[in-house]
Design an enzyme around this catalytic site. Structure first.
Site, PDB file in Angstrom:
ATOM      1  N   GLU A 166     -47.331 101.023  58.690  1.00  0.00           N
ATOM      2  CA  GLU A 166     -45.940 101.441  58.411  1.00  0.00           C
ATOM      3  C   GLU A 166     -44.979 101.015  59.523  1.00  0.00           C
ATOM      4  OE1 GLU A 166     -45.848 105.631  57.390  1.00  0.00           O
ATOM      5  OE2 GLU A 166     -46.874 105.255  55.495  1.00  0.00           O
ATOM      6  N   GLU A 285     -52.612 103.953  51.133  1.00  0.00           N
ATOM      7  CA  GLU A 285     -52.322 105.394  51.236  1.00  0.00           C
ATOM      8  C   GLU A 285     -51.653 105.818  49.940  1.00  0.00           C
ATOM      9  OE1 GLU A 285     -50.359 107.026  54.713  1.00  0.00           O
ATOM     10  OE2 GLU A 285     -51.248 105.478  56.000  1.00  0.00           O
TER      11      GLU A 285
HETATM   12  O1  AHR Z   1     -51.301 110.172  55.660  1.00  0.00           O
HETATM   13  C1  AHR Z   1     -50.355 110.795  56.498  1.00  0.00           C
HETATM   14  C2  AHR Z   1     -49.364 109.820  57.109  1.00  0.00           C
HETATM   15  O2  AHR Z   1     -48.549 109.317  56.103  1.00  0.00           O
HETATM   16  C3  AHR Z   1     -49.956 108.596  57.762  1.00  0.00           C
HETATM   17  O3  AHR Z   1     -50.292 108.805  59.090  1.00  0.00           O
HETATM   18  C4  AHR Z   1     -48.837 107.606  57.684  1.00  0.00           C
HETATM   19  O4  AHR Z   1     -49.288 106.286  57.611  1.00  0.00           O
HETATM   20  C5  AHR Z   1     -48.055 108.040  56.458  1.00  0.00           C
HETATM   21  O5  AHR Z   1     -46.702 108.122  56.694  1.00  0.00           O
END
Ligand code: AHR
Length: 496
Positions: A166, A285
């Site tokens: 990110e 994610e």
């Molecule tokens: O999964 C929780 C957080 O969400 C992670 O650390 C990040 O990559 C995302 O913003």
């Protein structure tokens, strides 16, 4: 659905998960040496058993936001010599009792493949290549010999690597502009490929669809790094907004559109370069997340606690239906999405919960994931949908029922995953198995259709355990079944 119309082989890596040094995911999650079920490595046996039952295939590690200020060297070598560090992402104290070598031992016991993320926040190419040498070189060099001295004689052979995390997020330690990050990703990828040209490398996409950077970020990063990376990452978390449960149930619409948009952007960069290469998608994610602590607002204060309980969402039956729907979207796009990670695995927005020193238990979202991971086998089939629609505030008019199907040539088994996204009306569904004869209905189970707000607890009951759906009737080339309102269903057929 027609067994001859195939989207792609089911990418087994779609059923990945994510372990970050965040809250209690590692400490008192997968690792708790004092726990009654812990093995000689300190891994909780009850959690390992649930991870295997969940059917997870790959696990991304060690972050997430955590990786952007992580020094991997802190987590290797004799445990009593490892430094405690301040974790800038989650405002916690990282003891480093668990690091790369522990993770790789855990991965072996869990029977999953690792996905490793490198720090491109506070660090750069040199440290990424050092980590690669430590992990994957057989020996005879300083860092590979260090791994051997630490007890791991064989190289780990980690194939899939994330180039940062990110990197457009203002909450990220080491946030960069797209061009700056794209150049760094390209340079790091080139250096890593000198070690092993066959690595699979993931460039960061935008942190989520709502980012002002979305679109231009993907274009600019790939303009710099197209030839050097294989995949681009997508992240998405869903939650009901203003109690709009109807739109929430249709969250897969958002995932579909997100994947289609990034695919189009990547292909447009490829077309401009006249490249024959296709960039794949790592949806590394995704989940339902109530965002009580959004990434931009990590806990603050004077204390730097060790493994505090952070982001411990408790999931409802509605959340389980949404997770089932998101898996349908991922499968539908299996020609482009070749890796995905539900975030995260234990305690932190997770399907598995633990009590420190106590039990481990399944959240509602555990069930659709486990069933899909086990039964989505063979090839994904193109499903043509024709039927009633429903209108949502967020996505407008959409199909009332979403569905995807897989077909396993070796067993002759067809599995259909369906979601009825209408809150108050059951759906009567006819599945037309074009060109095939249904000989047997093996199993039909449903989650949902009942109290959508019910949540599992440590002591039960298990509100989202799949229950038999006795409505399925088949013969010849079709099957009829009823989907309760707001529900996820898995139907397994034998067909020839
Ligand atoms: O999964 C929780 C957080 O969400 C992670 O650390 C990040 O990559 C995302 O913003």
């Amino acid at each position: 659905m027609d067994p001859r119309r195939r989207v792609a082989p089911v990418p087994r890596r779609l059923f990945g998960s994510f372990v970050e040094h965040l809250g209690r995911c590692v400490y008192t999650g997968i690792y708790e040496p004092e726990h009654p079920t812990a093995d000689a490595d300190g891994f909780r046996g009850d959690v390992l058993a649930l991870v295997r039952e969940l059917g997870v295939t790959t696990v991304r590690y060690p972050g997430g936001n955590f990786v952007s200020s992580y020094r991997w060297e802190d987590g290797v070598g004799p445990v009593d010599k490892r430094p405690a560090r301040l974790d800038l992402a989650w405002h916690s104290l990282e003891t480093n009792a668990f690091g790369l070598d522990e993770f790789m031992r855990w991965v072996g016991k869990a029977g999953v493949d690792p996905i490793m993320a490198v720090n491109l926040g506070t660090r750069g190419t040199a440290e990424a290549v050092d980590l690669l040498e430590y992990a994957n070189h057989r020996g005879g060099s300083h860092l590979a010999d260090q791994r051997r001295d630490n007890g791991a004689v064989d190289p780990y052979g980690i194939k899939l690597w994330c180039l940062g995390n990110e990197m457009d997020g203002p909450w990220q330690v080491g946030q960069r502009s797209a061009t700056e990050y794209g150049r760094l990703a390209a340079q790091t990828a080139k250096a890593m490929r000198r070690f092993d040209p066959d690595l699979e490398l993931v460039a960061c996409g935008s942190s989520h669809l709502g980012m002002p950077t979305f679109g231009s970020w993907e274009r600019d990063v790939l303009t710099e790094a197209y030839d050097d990376v294989d995949l681009i990452s997508l992240h998405a978390y869903y939650q009901p907004v203003d109690d709009d449960l109807a739109s929430f149930l249709a969250s897969a619409e958002d995932m579909d559109r997100y994947i289609d948009a990034v695919t189009a952007i990547a292909d447009s960069v490829g077309a401009i370069r006249r490249s024959t290469k296709k960039i794949m998608i790592a949806f590394d994610e995704w989940n339902v997340w109530y965002q009580s602590a959004a990434p931009s607002t990590p806990p603050s204060g004077e204390d730097w606690p060790v493994a505090p309980p952070l982001l411990e969402d408790h999931y409802s039956v509605a959340d389980a239906v949404v997770v089932g729907g998101l898996l349908i979207s991922l499968l539908r796009h299996s020609d482009r999405v070749t890796a995905a990670c539900q975030a995260q695995l234990v305690n932190v927005i997770a399907p598995i919960m633990t009590e420190p020193g106590g039990s481990a238990w399944r959240q509602t979202i555990f069930h659709p994931f486990a069933r899909t991971a086990r039964h989505a086998q063979g090839a994904v089939l193109d499903v043509l949908r024709d039927g009633s629609t429903t209108t949502t505030d967020r996505y407008g008019e959409i199909d009332a029922v979403d569905a995807v199907s897989t077909w396993d040539d070796s067993s002759g088994e067809m599995t259909v995953f369906l979601v009825n996204r209408v809150l108050d009306t059951p759906a009567e569904v006819t599945i037309d198995v074009a060109g095939a004869q249904v000989s047997d209905i093996i199993e039909c189970v449903t989650v949902g259709g009942t109290d959508l707000h019910a949540k599992n607890t440590l002591d039960g009951p298990d509100h989202a355990a799949p229950r038999p759906n006795g409505s399925a009737r088949g013969g010849d080339a079709s099957v009829q079944l009823t989907l309760p309102p707001a529900s996820w269903t898995m139907l397994r057929l034998r067909a020839a």
